[in-house]
Design a protein around this motif. Structure first.
Motif, PDB file in Angstrom:
ATOM      1  N   LEU A 144       0.818  -1.221   0.000  1.00 24.00           N
ATOM      2  CA  LEU A 144       0.000   0.000   0.000  1.00 24.00           C
ATOM      3  C   LEU A 144       0.847   1.263   0.000  1.00 24.00           C
ATOM      4  CD1 LEU A 144      -2.718  -1.144   2.582  1.00 24.00           C
ATOM      5  CD2 LEU A 144      -2.946  -0.999   0.096  1.00 24.00           C
ATOM      6  N   GLU A 199      -6.522  -4.343  -3.316  1.00 22.72           N
ATOM      7  CA  GLU A 199      -7.744  -4.692  -2.575  1.00 22.72           C
ATOM      8  C   GLU A 199      -7.460  -5.773  -1.532  1.00 22.72           C
ATOM      9  OE1 GLU A 199     -11.276  -3.895  -5.873  1.00 22.72           O
ATOM     10  OE2 GLU A 199     -10.157  -5.790  -5.910  1.00 22.72           O
ATOM     11  N   LEU A 209      -5.558  -4.140   1.351  1.00 23.10           N
ATOM     12  CA  LEU A 209      -6.489  -3.372   2.192  1.00 23.10           C
ATOM     13  C   LEU A 209      -7.340  -4.315   3.052  1.00 23.10           C
ATOM     14  CD1 LEU A 209      -7.751  -0.555  -0.216  1.00 23.10           C
ATOM     15  CD2 LEU A 209      -6.536  -0.233   1.959  1.00 23.10           C
ATOM     16  N   ARG A 223      -7.798  -4.223   7.093  1.00 22.49           N
ATOM     17  CA  ARG A 223      -9.119  -4.057   7.707  1.00 22.49           C
ATOM     18  C   ARG A 223      -9.459  -5.212   8.644  1.00 22.49           C
ATOM     19  NH1 ARG A 223     -11.611  -2.183   1.919  1.00 22.49           N
ATOM     20  NH2 ARG A 223     -11.053   0.040   2.053  1.00 22.49           N
ATOM     21  N   VAL A 274      -1.678   4.443  -0.330  1.00 17.23           N
ATOM     22  CA  VAL A 274      -3.087   4.059  -0.291  1.00 17.23           C
ATOM     23  C   VAL A 274      -3.549   4.059   1.169  1.00 17.23           C
ATOM     24  CG1 VAL A 274      -4.790   2.302  -0.894  1.00 17.23           C
ATOM     25  CG2 VAL A 274      -2.734   2.605  -2.321  1.00 17.23           C
ATOM     26  N   ASP A 284      -6.902   3.748   4.180  1.00 18.43           N
ATOM     27  CA  ASP A 284      -7.901   2.726   4.506  1.00 18.43           C
ATOM     28  C   ASP A 284      -9.190   2.867   3.704  1.00 18.43           C
ATOM     29  OD1 ASP A 284      -6.102   1.747   6.267  1.00 18.43           O
ATOM     30  OD2 ASP A 284      -7.278   2.055   8.079  1.00 18.43           O
ATOM     31  N   GLY A 330      -9.349   3.436   0.663  1.00 22.92           N
ATOM     32  CA  GLY A 330      -9.068   3.034  -0.709  1.00 22.92           C
ATOM     33  C   GLY A 330      -8.529   4.144  -1.586  1.00 22.92           C
ATOM     34  N   THR A 371      -5.912   7.000  -2.978  1.00 21.27           N
ATOM     35  CA  THR A 371      -4.460   7.099  -3.108  1.00 21.27           C
ATOM     36  C   THR A 371      -4.063   8.569  -3.157  1.00 21.27           C
ATOM     37  OG1 THR A 371      -4.367   5.011  -4.343  1.00 21.27           O
ATOM     38  CG2 THR A 371      -2.460   6.476  -4.522  1.00 21.27           C
TER      39      THR A 371
END
Length: 690
Positions: free
Chosen positions: A377, A415, A418, A422, A633, A635, A637, A639
């Protein structure tokens, strides 16, 4: 003179050195096969960094996970036990409690992983009776010798002794120990009246069995560390932090290793508390996120909490030893993300540790971890990790996440990364809520303090998830636990059961209690004498462990005067009612209140780590501290081209607006868009919504 704090984690060993030149920080990779190797190497390296002679180090305060790891990995000593005839199976029966009431597939740890196998629990004829401790049946010494012969044949060298009502009269346990040492001179022997001299036979037996289980390996490690420190030419006194937040000697830990089962996590709470006090904050939610685990605790009113006796459980086994109230979960930078057989997406508790470590370390690890997700990220710069001391390989992180997570789930690599972040954040948030909301505390009244090498990456996200007031990032987050080791006092605790109904207690009953207090105070004084502590540096605290008559477990209440009198016993009763309301939400003001145990804590005050004030911020601090910018990036999503700042160059009052990343050698702080970080007087950061 110099003092060093050394905290051993699953991935890194953290060090802090305080001397007349200032405060210095350092990290070395942990050596999991023998933690003492990294400890000694780290001490020598930090002395070189600070430019101080190793001979000038006066004290090394050590936080260790040796005893904890033994219980987690179930690889302690094979233990032999001597117990009263008719009570051989107490360790198996326990309290007849189901760990999970509504599960059909639950595990009973004290049965599936017994501390003492049934065939090694030998019943001995003897009997002591309550309430006076009179001897009803003398100890059958010949049976003890027969048991020792059996232990010798089986190669057992760690023996525990737990007789009924030995907390009232320890004569039989002490004599049995003498016989064991006559028959097996090299045995490691633990007796319940010294390890947990309190009522409740299951908890007492479980505690002495745990002491024998972890004792030999813990003693071997501590003596080995002591020898290596001496051979390295370091003449420092070695001290070890205990689960209760105090420090003690190597000799004390060797005799009673159950006191250091939570040694490692305790230092983090103490370090966080010290920085909270400097920031003028009384209520904090602490989360120490390292490479392997996250340790979560709560500080209220400027004081850490000690667990209730019924919660002091380690790896499923009851341990009657005071511990700082904290919870540990398998969530850290090295936590491995995987897809289970049912197709579920999981993160942890399995960790890559330091060997081989996350995939990006390039040491042979192939499984994706939380650290790999941070690299993908763009939050962890490959050329800046640990100040550039450990270059990372982003391609290996991308490959691990793509092959193990993204492609099987039909996601992009970003994805999937991330998703890893999460999931691990929500796992930690659930435990924070269980440690606060479920106990009647409102997180909106608390600051969240993230530390450990990975903590500040997750701080703002966790504060959002639990609705904390703000975020306080310590001066050196990756070293906070080591700093806590230099912010605690030498401490010994002695406990004895002395059951007394407080409301109806007359002067003779109180005299009996005070006689016990005097004995326990004398025991603590003797230990402080052995450590050469000056009388003016000693403090004795008396704690009454109190319950309602017939209640299962008791709560701790301070006895302010140090003695119970007809005048102050009502204050103790009132304090217990108030404590019961705080813990359970209600109290029975008209019920009989019963004193159960007396605990005397003997403390030697020592100087605590003194963080200096940082320089006042200047108008050009941000320009001076700015390093470069790279796409990152967050949390949500999104950038952003995100600037990096050298945190050490930010003075008091300097404010940084997100998106930003604040870089330092031991950790990295992620500041999302919409948040602002301000440098406080001693260098900690306060993060709030813009």
């Amino acid at each position: 003179m110099a003092r060093i704090g050394v905290d051993v984690g699953g991935t890194n060993t953290d060090l802090v050195l305080e001397c007349d030149k200032g405060i210095f920080f350092h990290k070395v990779p942990s050596t999991t096969k023998d933690q003492s190797i990294a400890v000694v190497e780290g001490v020598l390296q930090i002395c070189d960094i600070a430019g101080v002679a190793k001979e000038s180090v006066d004290v090394i305060a050590h936080g260790t996970t040796v005893a904890t790891n033994i219980t987690i990995e179930h690889n302690g000593a094979e233990v032999g036990m001597l117990t009263t005839r008719g009570f051989r199976d107490i360790l198996h029966i326990g309290r007849h409690k189901r760990p999970h009431n509504f599960s059909l597939h639950f595990d009973v740890p004290w049965q599936s992983h017994p501390l003492v196998k049934r065939r090694n629990r030998i019943a001995i004829t003897e009997r002591i009776l309550p309430p006076t401790g009179e001897v009803a049946v003398e100890l059958a010494e010949a049976e003890v010798r027969e048991a020792c012969a059996l232990f010798r044949r089986r190669g057992l060298r760690s023996i525990c002794i737990g007789f009924m009502f030995s907390f009232l009269n320890s004569r039989h346990e002490r004599r049995a120990r003498e016989i064991v040492l006559e028959e097996i001179p090299d045995a490691y022997v633990s007796i319940s009246s010294e390890v947990a001299n309190v009522i409740r036979e299951y908890e007492r037996f479980s505690t002495v069995a745990m002491n024998a289980f972890v004792g030999p390996k813990s003693a071997l490690y501590l003596r080995n560390l002591e020898r290596k420190v001496s051979e390295a030419g370091i003449a420092a006194k070695l001290r070890v932090i205990q689960s209760n937040g105090g420090i003690t000697t190597i000799d004390g830990c060797v005799k009673k290793p159950v006191g250091i089962l939570m040694s490692g996590p305790a230092g983090g709470v103490l370090g966080a508390l010290a920085e909270a006090r400097l920031a003028g904050i009384d209520n904090i939610l602490t989360i120490d996120i390292g490479g392997t685990s996250a340790d979560i605790s709560m500080v209220t009113g400027g004081r850490f909490r000690i667990k209730n006796a019924h919660d002091t459980v380690v790896s499923g086994h009851a341990v009657m030893s005071p511990m700082i109230d904290l919870e540990t979960i398998g969530a850290g930078g090295g936590s491995i993300a995987f897809i289970d057989t049912a197709g579920g997406f999981n993160v942890g508790p399995r960790s890559a540790g330091s060997e081989p470590g996350p995939a990006c370390y390039g040491r042979g690890g192939t499984e994706p971890t939380v650290t790999d997700a941070q690299v993908v990220l763009g939050r962890m710069d490959a050329d800046k990790f640990l100040g550039g001391d450990l270059p990372l390989d982003p391609a290996l992180s991308e490959k691990a996440i793509r092959e193990k997570i993204a492609e099987p789930l039909g996601l992009s690599v970003v994805e999937a990364a991330l998703g890893i972040i999460r999931v691990v954040n929500n796992n930690m948030a659930l435990t924070i809520r269980a440690n606060s909301v479920a106990r009647g505390y409102d997180p909106r009244d608390f600051s969240l303090m993230p530390f450990g090498g990975a903590g500040p990456f997750h701080g703002v996200a966790l504060a959002e998830l639990v609705a904390a007031r703000d975020v306080i990032v310590p001066v050196s987050p990756g070293i906070t636990a080591a700093m806590g080791l230099l912010g605690t006092d030498l401490q010994y605790e002695h406990t004895r059961s002395v059951i007394t109904p407080l409301f109806t207690a007359d002067q003779p009953a109180l005299d009996r209690v005070n006689a016990v207090i005097d004995e326990l105070r004398a025991a603590g004084r003797h230990e402080l004498d052995n450590d050469g502590v000056a009388p003016e540096s000693r403090v004795f605290e008396v704690v009454a462990e109190v319950r309602y008559h017939g209640q299962g477990f008791e709560l701790r209440v301070p006895v302010a005067a140090g003695r119970l009198t007809l005048a102050n016993k009502s204050a103790v009763i009132a304090a217990f009612h108030a404590m019961h309301v705080a813990d359970y939400g209600y109290a029975f003001d008209d019920s009989l209140v019963e004193l159960y145990n007396i605990r005397v804590i003997a403390t030697a005050r020592v100087p605590h780590l003194a963080l200096p004030l940082v320089a006042l911020g200047q108008l050009d601090d941000l320009n001076w501290a700015r390093l470069y910018e790279r796409p990152t990036v967050f949390d949500d999503g999104s950038t952003h081209m995100t600037p990096r700042y050298d945190r050490r160059k930010l003075g008091i009052g300097t404010r940084v607006s997100g998106p930003a990343i604040l870089v330092q050698h031991d950790s990295t702080t992620l500041l999302p868009p919409g948040y602002t970080a301000e440098t406080l007087a001693h260098g900690s950061l306060k993060i709030t919504r813009a």
